[in-house]
Design a protein around this motif. Sequence first.
Motif, PDB file in Angstrom:
ATOM      1  N   PHE A 153      14.259   0.353  -0.706  1.00 34.65           N
ATOM      2  CA  PHE A 153      15.446   0.027  -0.469  1.00 34.65           C
ATOM      3  C   PHE A 153      15.986  -1.138  -1.270  1.00 34.65           C
ATOM      4  O   PHE A 153      17.184  -0.937  -1.955  1.00 34.65           O
ATOM      5  N   ILE A 154      15.146  -2.177  -1.458  1.00 35.64           N
ATOM      6  CA  ILE A 154      15.581  -3.385  -2.070  1.00 35.64           C
ATOM      7  C   ILE A 154      14.886  -3.648  -3.262  1.00 35.64           C
ATOM      8  O   ILE A 154      13.744  -4.242  -3.121  1.00 35.64           O
ATOM      9  N   LYS A 175      -6.029   2.077  -1.443  1.00 35.55           N
ATOM     10  CA  LYS A 175      -6.137   2.007   0.041  1.00 35.55           C
ATOM     11  C   LYS A 175      -4.993   1.165   0.672  1.00 35.55           C
ATOM     12  O   LYS A 175      -4.645   1.649   1.648  1.00 35.55           O
ATOM     13  N   LEU A 176      -5.291  -0.108   0.030  1.00 31.63           N
ATOM     14  CA  LEU A 176      -4.117  -1.157   0.932  1.00 31.63           C
ATOM     15  C   LEU A 176      -2.871  -0.499   0.793  1.00 31.63           C
ATOM     16  O   LEU A 176      -2.122  -0.674   1.383  1.00 31.63           O
ATOM     17  N   ARG A 177      -2.540   0.107  -0.593  1.00 26.84           N
ATOM     18  CA  ARG A 177      -1.240   0.661  -0.815  1.00 26.84           C
ATOM     19  C   ARG A 177      -0.951   1.755   0.101  1.00 26.84           C
ATOM     20  O   ARG A 177       0.364   1.897   0.878  1.00 26.84           O
ATOM     21  N   LEU A 208       9.282  -6.070   3.910  1.00 31.63           N
ATOM     22  CA  LEU A 208       8.075  -6.758   3.231  1.00 31.63           C
ATOM     23  C   LEU A 208       7.098  -5.819   2.638  1.00 31.63           C
ATOM     24  O   LEU A 208       6.235  -6.512   1.674  1.00 31.63           O
ATOM     25  N   GLN A 209       6.722  -4.695   3.387  1.00 26.92           N
ATOM     26  CA  GLN A 209       5.707  -3.837   3.003  1.00 26.92           C
ATOM     27  C   GLN A 209       6.118  -3.254   1.546  1.00 26.92           C
ATOM     28  O   GLN A 209       5.414  -2.934   0.551  1.00 26.92           O
ATOM     29  N   ARG A 257       5.403  -2.985  -4.315  1.00 27.16           N
ATOM     30  CA  ARG A 257       5.972  -3.156  -5.720  1.00 27.16           C
ATOM     31  C   ARG A 257       4.936  -4.100  -6.364  1.00 27.16           C
ATOM     32  O   ARG A 257       4.788  -3.913  -7.600  1.00 27.16           O
ATOM     33  N   ARG A 258       4.484  -4.960  -5.483  1.00 27.45           N
ATOM     34  CA  ARG A 258       3.761  -6.118  -6.368  1.00 27.45           C
ATOM     35  C   ARG A 258       2.308  -5.280  -7.005  1.00 27.45           C
ATOM     36  O   ARG A 258       1.714  -5.572  -7.780  1.00 27.45           O
ATOM     37  N   ILE A 259       1.738  -4.442  -5.823  1.00 28.18           N
ATOM     38  CA  ILE A 259       0.527  -3.747  -6.081  1.00 28.18           C
ATOM     39  C   ILE A 259       0.779  -2.785  -7.244  1.00 28.18           C
ATOM     40  O   ILE A 259      -0.154  -2.804  -8.143  1.00 28.18           O
TER      41      ILE A 259
END
Length: 153
Positions: A42-43, A86-88, A138-139, A144-146
């Motif tokens: 979204f952002i 897996k975290l993603r 936040l997720q 995006r960082r991952i």
Amino acid sequence: MVFQYVSFSISIGFISFMVGMTINAFLRKTEFYKATLSSLNFIKSERLNKAIGLAGFKWIIKNTFLKFFNQKLKLNRKAEKSDLYKLREEMTISEIDHLIGFIFVSIFAVVKFYNHNFLFGLIIMLVNIVMNLYPSLLQQENKRRIDKFLQKL
């Protein structure tokens, strides 16, 4: 009166977590989930995320008891590439759970607005934003960082 509105809003917020997890359990089995829902964003602007206070919300999550809510969303310093995937995936599940919960609670707020109970509807939406929308955003930011990190590998 306002206390009753806030307590109802928090209660329906916690109920929305269960509603979101239940509906998402069915959605995960669909192609729509894999094709569309797993890549929502979204952002995209980090500046806008900062402007809406997502950095402060992130600090609260990391430094209070809230960090114990979803233990699957932790990463070791020595994580491997498969751990990141897996975290993603867990982040995506959590994100969609919260989005479904946001929609569920928004229905209550719209009904209150429609019935001209504007204060109640406003309180429901404010609590809903904090309990469902911000965790979902936040997720998305963390995913995006991952993704950036995975591209570098």
